[in-house]
Design a protein around this motif. Structure first.
Motif, PDB file in Angstrom:
ATOM      1  N   ILE B 279      13.503 -27.240  16.195  1.00  0.00           N
ATOM      2  CA  ILE B 279      14.686 -27.653  15.414  1.00  0.00           C
ATOM      3  C   ILE B 279      15.738 -28.222  16.351  1.00  0.00           C
ATOM      4  CG2 ILE B 279      16.640 -26.785  14.091  1.00  0.00           C
ATOM      5  CD1 ILE B 279      14.801 -24.868  12.714  1.00  0.00           C
ATOM      6  N   SER B 280      15.978 -27.479  17.421  1.00  0.00           N
ATOM      7  CA  SER B 280      17.024 -27.888  18.349  1.00  0.00           C
ATOM      8  C   SER B 280      16.700 -29.233  18.987  1.00  0.00           C
ATOM      9  CB  SER B 280      17.167 -26.791  19.394  1.00  0.00           C
ATOM     10  OG  SER B 280      17.891 -27.239  20.467  1.00  0.00           O
ATOM     11  N   LEU B 281      15.411 -29.449  19.278  1.00  0.00           N
ATOM     12  CA  LEU B 281      15.018 -30.700  19.925  1.00  0.00           C
ATOM     13  C   LEU B 281      14.994 -31.867  18.952  1.00  0.00           C
ATOM     14  CD1 LEU B 281      12.037 -30.070  22.345  1.00  0.00           C
ATOM     15  CD2 LEU B 281      14.269 -30.980  22.878  1.00  0.00           C
ATOM     16  N   LEU B 282      14.577 -31.615  17.708  1.00  0.00           N
ATOM     17  CA  LEU B 282      14.208 -32.728  16.836  1.00  0.00           C
ATOM     18  C   LEU B 282      15.197 -33.031  15.720  1.00  0.00           C
ATOM     19  CD1 LEU B 282      10.388 -32.082  16.492  1.00  0.00           C
ATOM     20  CD2 LEU B 282      11.558 -33.740  17.906  1.00  0.00           C
ATOM     21  N   LEU B 283      16.045 -32.059  15.343  1.00  0.00           N
ATOM     22  CA  LEU B 283      16.815 -32.260  14.114  1.00  0.00           C
ATOM     23  C   LEU B 283      17.782 -33.443  14.225  1.00  0.00           C
ATOM     24  CD1 LEU B 283      16.521 -30.832  11.524  1.00  0.00           C
ATOM     25  CD2 LEU B 283      18.519 -29.463  12.034  1.00  0.00           C
ATOM     26  N   THR B 284      18.603 -33.440  15.276  1.00  0.00           N
ATOM     27  CA  THR B 284      19.555 -34.557  15.415  1.00  0.00           C
ATOM     28  C   THR B 284      18.826 -35.882  15.610  1.00  0.00           C
ATOM     29  OG1 THR B 284      20.878 -32.914  16.568  1.00  0.00           O
ATOM     30  CG2 THR B 284      21.750 -35.126  16.461  1.00  0.00           C
ATOM     31  N   PRO B 285      17.798 -35.959  16.479  1.00  0.00           N
ATOM     32  CA  PRO B 285      17.062 -37.222  16.581  1.00  0.00           C
ATOM     33  C   PRO B 285      16.495 -37.698  15.248  1.00  0.00           C
ATOM     34  CG  PRO B 285      16.478 -35.829  18.415  1.00  0.00           C
ATOM     35  CD  PRO B 285      17.359 -35.019  17.531  1.00  0.00           C
ATOM     36  N   ILE B 286      16.007 -36.764  14.431  1.00  0.00           N
ATOM     37  CA  ILE B 286      15.456 -37.194  13.140  1.00  0.00           C
ATOM     38  C   ILE B 286      16.567 -37.773  12.259  1.00  0.00           C
ATOM     39  CG2 ILE B 286      14.526 -36.305  10.971  1.00  0.00           C
ATOM     40  CD1 ILE B 286      12.719 -34.504  12.603  1.00  0.00           C
ATOM     41  N   LEU B 377      22.907 -23.847  17.458  1.00  0.00           N
ATOM     42  CA  LEU B 377      22.562 -22.446  17.176  1.00  0.00           C
ATOM     43  C   LEU B 377      21.122 -22.164  17.601  1.00  0.00           C
ATOM     44  CD1 LEU B 377      24.016 -20.102  15.756  1.00  0.00           C
ATOM     45  CD2 LEU B 377      22.760 -20.703  13.704  1.00  0.00           C
ATOM     46  N   SER B 378      20.235 -23.072  17.239  1.00  0.00           N
ATOM     47  CA  SER B 378      18.819 -22.874  17.557  1.00  0.00           C
ATOM     48  C   SER B 378      18.592 -22.841  19.062  1.00  0.00           C
ATOM     49  CB  SER B 378      17.981 -23.992  16.956  1.00  0.00           C
ATOM     50  OG  SER B 378      18.207 -24.092  15.595  1.00  0.00           O
ATOM     51  N   SER B 379      19.366 -23.661  19.792  1.00  0.00           N
ATOM     52  CA  SER B 379      19.134 -23.689  21.231  1.00  0.00           C
ATOM     53  C   SER B 379      19.578 -22.390  21.885  1.00  0.00           C
ATOM     54  CB  SER B 379      19.852 -24.871  21.860  1.00  0.00           C
ATOM     55  OG  SER B 379      21.211 -24.582  21.988  1.00  0.00           O
ATOM     56  N   PHE B 380      20.526 -21.679  21.250  1.00  0.00           N
ATOM     57  CA  PHE B 380      20.980 -20.423  21.853  1.00  0.00           C
ATOM     58  C   PHE B 380      20.062 -19.261  21.521  1.00  0.00           C
ATOM     59  CE2 PHE B 380      25.096 -22.738  21.801  1.00  0.00           C
ATOM     60  CZ  PHE B 380      25.266 -22.739  23.172  1.00  0.00           C
ATOM     61  N   THR B 390      17.950 -26.014  29.424  1.00  0.00           N
ATOM     62  CA  THR B 390      17.019 -27.135  29.531  1.00  0.00           C
ATOM     63  C   THR B 390      16.888 -27.865  28.206  1.00  0.00           C
ATOM     64  OG1 THR B 390      15.790 -25.918  31.191  1.00  0.00           O
ATOM     65  CG2 THR B 390      14.672 -27.745  30.138  1.00  0.00           C
ATOM     66  N   ILE B 391      16.689 -27.074  27.149  1.00  0.00           N
ATOM     67  CA  ILE B 391      16.470 -27.695  25.837  1.00  0.00           C
ATOM     68  C   ILE B 391      17.695 -28.491  25.408  1.00  0.00           C
ATOM     69  CG2 ILE B 391      16.199 -27.147  23.397  1.00  0.00           C
ATOM     70  CD1 ILE B 391      14.387 -24.872  24.285  1.00  0.00           C
ATOM     71  N   ARG B 392      18.885 -27.920  25.698  1.00  0.00           N
ATOM     72  CA  ARG B 392      20.080 -28.639  25.267  1.00  0.00           C
ATOM     73  C   ARG B 392      20.214 -29.980  25.969  1.00  0.00           C
ATOM     74  NH1 ARG B 392      22.588 -23.831  25.317  1.00  0.00           N
ATOM     75  NH2 ARG B 392      23.506 -24.312  27.324  1.00  0.00           N
ATOM     76  N   ILE B 394      17.687 -31.821  27.207  1.00  0.00           N
ATOM     77  CA  ILE B 394      16.627 -32.748  26.779  1.00  0.00           C
ATOM     78  C   ILE B 394      17.003 -33.443  25.482  1.00  0.00           C
ATOM     79  CG2 ILE B 394      14.199 -32.897  26.096  1.00  0.00           C
ATOM     80  CD1 ILE B 394      13.632 -30.526  27.716  1.00  0.00           C
ATOM     81  N   ARG B 395      17.849 -32.777  24.675  1.00  0.00           N
ATOM     82  CA  ARG B 395      18.218 -33.375  23.395  1.00  0.00           C
ATOM     83  C   ARG B 395      18.824 -34.758  23.558  1.00  0.00           C
ATOM     84  NH1 ARG B 395      20.880 -28.736  20.369  1.00  0.00           N
ATOM     85  NH2 ARG B 395      22.636 -29.456  21.572  1.00  0.00           N
ATOM     86  N   PHE B 396      19.585 -34.976  24.622  1.00  0.00           N
ATOM     87  CA  PHE B 396      20.296 -36.254  24.739  1.00  0.00           C
ATOM     88  C   PHE B 396      19.354 -37.438  24.901  1.00  0.00           C
ATOM     89  CE2 PHE B 396      23.722 -33.325  25.335  1.00  0.00           C
ATOM     90  CZ  PHE B 396      24.757 -33.939  24.652  1.00  0.00           C
ATOM     91  N   PRO B 397      18.382 -37.397  25.830  1.00  0.00           N
ATOM     92  CA  PRO B 397      17.424 -38.512  25.852  1.00  0.00           C
ATOM     93  C   PRO B 397      16.659 -38.667  24.548  1.00  0.00           C
ATOM     94  CG  PRO B 397      16.867 -36.850  27.509  1.00  0.00           C
ATOM     95  CD  PRO B 397      18.197 -36.507  26.976  1.00  0.00           C
ATOM     96  N   MET B 398      16.389 -37.534  23.884  1.00  0.00           N
ATOM     97  CA  MET B 398      15.679 -37.647  22.603  1.00  0.00           C
ATOM     98  C   MET B 398      16.530 -38.393  21.578  1.00  0.00           C
ATOM     99  SD  MET B 398      12.649 -36.323  22.672  1.00  0.00           S
ATOM    100  CE  MET B 398      11.999 -35.530  21.240  1.00  0.00           C
ATOM    101  N   ILE B 399      17.819 -38.067  21.523  1.00  0.00           N
ATOM    102  CA  ILE B 399      18.699 -38.758  20.572  1.00  0.00           C
ATOM    103  C   ILE B 399      18.771 -40.245  20.908  1.00  0.00           C
ATOM    104  CG2 ILE B 399      21.084 -38.947  19.792  1.00  0.00           C
ATOM    105  CD1 ILE B 399      21.334 -35.943  20.277  1.00  0.00           C
ATOM    106  N   LEU B 400      18.853 -40.526  22.203  1.00  0.00           N
ATOM    107  CA  LEU B 400      18.930 -41.924  22.641  1.00  0.00           C
ATOM    108  C   LEU B 400      17.666 -42.683  22.228  1.00  0.00           C
ATOM    109  CD1 LEU B 400      21.367 -42.902  24.151  1.00  0.00           C
ATOM    110  CD2 LEU B 400      20.031 -42.885  26.257  1.00  0.00           C
ATOM    111  N   LEU B 401      16.510 -42.065  22.458  1.00  0.00           N
ATOM    112  CA  LEU B 401      15.246 -42.708  22.089  1.00  0.00           C
ATOM    113  C   LEU B 401      15.180 -42.932  20.586  1.00  0.00           C
ATOM    114  CD1 LEU B 401      12.558 -40.956  24.280  1.00  0.00           C
ATOM    115  CD2 LEU B 401      12.945 -43.395  24.080  1.00  0.00           C
ATOM    116  N   SER B 402      15.635 -41.933  19.808  1.00  0.00           N
ATOM    117  CA  SER B 402      15.547 -42.089  18.361  1.00  0.00           C
ATOM    118  C   SER B 402      16.506 -43.167  17.894  1.00  0.00           C
ATOM    119  CB  SER B 402      15.862 -40.766  17.676  1.00  0.00           C
ATOM    120  OG  SER B 402      17.225 -40.484  17.818  1.00  0.00           O
ATOM    121  N   GLY B 403      17.633 -43.337  18.597  1.00  0.00           N
ATOM    122  CA  GLY B 403      18.554 -44.381  18.206  1.00  0.00           C
ATOM    123  C   GLY B 403      18.047 -45.762  18.566  1.00  0.00           C
TER     124      GLY B 403
END
Lengths: 376, 482
Positions: B279-286, B377-380, B390-392, B394-403
């Motif tokens: 959830i933490s990795l994928l929700l915002t990118p989705i 919340l999920s990342s904590f 680490t997970i928090r 990684i989210r930024f490149p994932m968001i960038l890629l999804s954008g």
């Protein structure tokens, strides 16, 4: 070059993972649109052609393993060396290597075309090509075990996509399948040949073999992989035949994706967009395995460093995939590739087996005792 | 150090106290560092005892006899005397004698044992390690009072080495892993303070990766659980965290209280943590991918409310999401740096003021606030601070890629993560075990937590010498019904 390749003990994969490798290399971009090609020849009996192609694949894999089992730990390139001698062997190995690289290019370009048609019409070809090649490069650098791990990941993520075919089944017209066996044997055989573009991929066994840990159980693992592929192809074909009428099927380039359009969830529509994105995970094992097998061939034949070959070969694949622009070019290339693949993957193993058997039957006893020993 | 340096040291150490036993000849001297040694011992115990010595017989042997010190405390060289003084001992010198003697007297400065604050559990021991290595060793020995607990002491680092201890259970830990750790510790040629966090980076297989390949823990029970499975513990002087290795990716999502709770609750928690990671990795990118490229995927009713929520937002979803994620990260970092009492206000400011105000100002949509909060919340939830940071990130490149590439970008990023994780190793052992290489028998003790009676094996990952913890037959025994 030695005929047999000694592999470090920590760098082996199990026979089951080899089965996964076969499965994931066979299933690729072909499954998106093989229905039309087969049904064009065999009509609504196309599923029988799929079945027949499956049986032929089983036999071919059996022959490939039979050939390899005559050596303790050889691959295609070592066998070429022994059967044809140094120069001719190197030439044939190079030819096979080029076929592997061609496969990678065709699959890569095929996937990019699907993405461009369905998801991003304006996406430049080079962006996606570069991303996929980078991912392939990064995985190949990890060695065969990381590749096997990636393939396991790919299969376990992607196998669930088969479940979405139950949505179109609600609209199935089972009468479309009747009468059974309307097509004559010639049409069925032609349909079977049409399948070859989709089912090739098992020939990477020729390159993977030295890395398999439990070689005596490899036949079971590999046949399990082929069986899974065949069941998937058969299932998809039957669903397509009962969902589309023959006329519709002839006009559809990617029937599998059209089937996925039928999926509907309360929070998600147009499921094919998700599927096409996830398809990258299905494409990558193809690209990775073909590039890896080809690079291995160059390493074994010419003794080059695999890292350096990768730096040389990836730009070539990248640039050549940019030259394929139109749908017609893609179709022509697919046809040529299907032809080559049919000969190299389906016909050549039998020839090679006979040559190896003849060679080991009559060849010099001195050579045999050194290199050829029956695995325990 | 040569003699000249030693002289220099004696004259340049302000807290060095040289006490003469007030005998007429003044031949017996007591050296100690007033900052390190307990001066009460010197004045209340040593000096009265030494005064009792006969006038003319005061040789070093008599001093030893009088103090009752064993022969092991004899010091023959000045350099050794200095190093003992530096570790807090008292050094007694008799003029003209061949050697001197030391008396141990350490006046330890440091906090007392407290409860764990970084890795908290609800049920279970609340103890945490402290900075003093001796106290940490004492805690571990209390947990494992066994002659099987082997302890090796090493000095790590150049110029001013740090005391480092390796602990493992003999006959359970794989000697190969012990050798790897020992070898890597000995190979460290660096002049730096060897805190556990720094040491873990020197010991790691791949320093470049964002993923931690060695566990740091402040919980003794986690260290003990690891030791019992065949992991190796490394303790460094001055660090309240100990290093646990080798480890796997999934170990970071396990908490000691998985074993204190009943198995079904613990399994639920473990599965939930894995889901939370996704959830933490994928929700915002989705969110970014669907709203930028694939809005046709959203059913009409949902699309309507989404569009309404976003109607006042002037930015594209990518900027909107990065903006919100940055705010969350700022809040987190600010909360971590500020004193606890001020930290609470930050939570209120962040949660209510910024959250509410950004929506009203039309900077972000309500739905994105929900999504970002859920992701944070999920990342904590991850029980290890290392993996959650680490997970928090990684989210930024994932968001960038999804954008940039939509769903295709997310899959590409995810695919890269899979390859990367598969390539990682922890002390030469595969990091993704038991997911790959596949070992289903360990899944019941890593992805879920099966009932204890079904877990007779130690985790095979650590290649323990003794594979079984108890006879599996005993776990299966059931009384017949009557």
């Amino acid at each position: 070059m030695k005929v047999n390749d000694e592999v470090k003990a920590g760098n082996t994969i199990s026979s089951l993972h080899t089965g996964f490798i076969v499965l994931s290399t066979q299933v690729g971009v072909g499954i998106l649109g093989y229905q039309r090609v087969v049904a064009k020849e065999a009509g609504h009996d196309a599923w029988i052609s799929v079945l027949m192609a499956g049986i032929v694949t089983h036999v071919t894999v059996w022959v490939i393993l039979k050939t390899l089992k005559r050596y303790p730990s050889a691959d295609l390139y070592g066998i070429h060396q022994e059967v044809y001698g140094k120069h001719l062997g190197a030439f044939l190995s190079l030819f096979y290597t080029l076929y592997f690289f061609l496969s990678a290019t065709v699959i890569l370009r095929g996937y990019v075309e699907v993405v461009q048609t369905w998801v991003f019409p304006n996406l430049a070809t080079w962006v996606l090509t570069a991303i996929i090649l980078f991912l392939a490069w990064y995985t190949i650098l990890g060695g065969i075990r990381v590749i096997a791990g990636y393939i396991f990941f790919s299969v376990s993520v992607a196998i669930w996509l088969i479940g979405d075919l139950f949505f179109p089944l609600r609209f199935a017209e089972w009468d479309y399948l009747r009468p059974v066996l309307e097509a004559n044997i010639g049409q069925l055989l032609k349909g079977m040949i049409g399948m070859s573009l989709s089912t090739i991929g098992f020939e990477v066994l020729y390159a993977v073999y030295p890395f398999v840990q439990d070689k005596e159980r490899l036949n079971r693992g590999a046949q399990f992989g082929v069986l899974t592929t065949n069941l998937i192809y058969l299932f998809v074909m039957i669903v397509s035949l009962v969902f589309f009428s023959q006329g519709q099927l002839m006009r559809t380039i990617w029937p599998t994706l059209n089937l996925k359009k039928m999926v509907y969830f309360p929070i998600l529509e147009r499921f094919e967009l998700v599927a096409i994105s996830i398809w990258m995970i299905i494409i990558l094992p193809n690209v990775i395995m073909y590039i890896w097998s080809g690079v291995r061939g160059l390493k074994r034949t010419f003794g080059w460093n695999m890292r350096n070959i990768l730096y040389g070969i990836l730009p070539i694949i990248f640039i050549s995939s940019l030259f394929l622009v139109t749908r017609e070019e893609m179709n022509t290339l697919n046809d040529i590739y299907g032809q080559i693949g049919m000969y190299l993957a389906y016909a050549y193993p039998y020839v090679l087996y006979l040559l190896v058997a003849w060679r080991q039957g009559t060849g010099g006893a001195k050579e045999e005792s050194a290199d050829v020993s029956v695995p325990k | 150090m040569d003699r000249e340096d030693n002289r220099k040291w004696f004259t340049h150490t302000a807290d060095l106290v040289i006490e003469h036993v007030d005998r007429p000849d003044g031949r017996v001297q007591i050296y100690f560092l007033s900052s390190m040694a307990d001066s009460k011992i010197v004045y209340n115990e040593l000096m009265p005892k030494l005064r009792l010595l006969c006038l003319d017989e005061a040789g070093i042997e008599h001093v030893e006899k009088q103090l009752g010190t064993a022969g092991g405390n004899r010091i023959f060289r000045e350099t050794d005397a200095i190093s003992r003084l530096l570790s807090g001992d008292i050094y007694i010198h008799v003029e003209g004698a061949e050697y001197g003697v030391t008396v141990p007297s350490e006046d330890t400065v440091g906090r007392s044992v407290q409860s764990a604050e970084i890795e908290t559990v609800v049920l279970g021991p609340q103890l945490a390690f402290v900075e003093e290595i001796q106290v940490n060793l004492c805690i571990l020995r209390k947990y494992l009072p066994s002659s099987l607990l082997f302890h090796e002491r090493l000095l790590v680092g150049e110029l001013i080495p740090t005391e480092v201890s390796i602990l493992y259970l003999d006959g359970i830990a794989d000697p190969e892993n012990v050798n790897t750790i020992r070898q890597r510790l000995q190979d460290i040629r660096a002049e730096s303070d060897m805190d556990a966090g720094i040491l873990a980076q020197y010991l790691a297989d791949n320093e470049m990766s964002i993923f931690p390949t060695l566990q740091l823990t402040e919980r003794p029970d986690r260290a003990v659980q690891g030791l019992r499975h065949g992991q190796i513990v490394v303790i460094a002087q001055g660090s309240p965290f100990v290093i646990l290795g080798p480890t796997t990716f999934l170990r970071f999502f396990q908490s000691p209280d998985d074993y204190y709770l009943r198995w079904n609750l613990a399994s639920f928690n473990r599965v939930m943590r894995i889901i939370a990671m996704f959830i933490s990795l994928l929700l915002t990118p989705i969110y970014v991918a669907t709203l930028t490229f694939h809005y046709e995927m959203i059913p009409a009713d949902l699309l309507l409310s989404l569009a309404q929520s976003r109607s006042r937002v002037p930015f594209p979803p990518l900027w909107e999401a990065i903006f919100m994620e940055l705010i969350i990260e700022l809040l987190r970092e600010a909360g971590a740096r500020l004193p606890t009492k001020v930290g609470q206000t930050i939570g209120i400011v962040g949660g209510i003021v910024i959250g509410q105000a950004t929506v009203q100002a039309g900077f972000t949509s309500n739905i994105l606030i929900i999504i970002v909060a859920l992701g944070a919340l999920s990342s904590f939830i991850a029980p290890s601070y290392m993996i959650s940071s680490t997970i928090r990130v990684i989210r930024f490149p994932m968001i960038l890629l999804s954008g940039l590439l939509g769903a295709v970008g997310i899959v590409a990023g995810f695919s890269f993560l899979a390859s990367h994780l598969l390539r990682q190793k922890s002390l030469g052992r595969p990091y993704m075990y038991p997911v790959f290489p596949v070992r289903f028998s360990d899944w019941k003790n890593s992805l879920i937590r099966a009932p204890l009676s079904l877990l007779p094996r130690r985790l095979m990952f650590f290649t323990p010498k003794q594979k079984m913890r108890f006879d599996p037959e005993r776990g299966r025994q059931k009384e017949d019904i009557d």
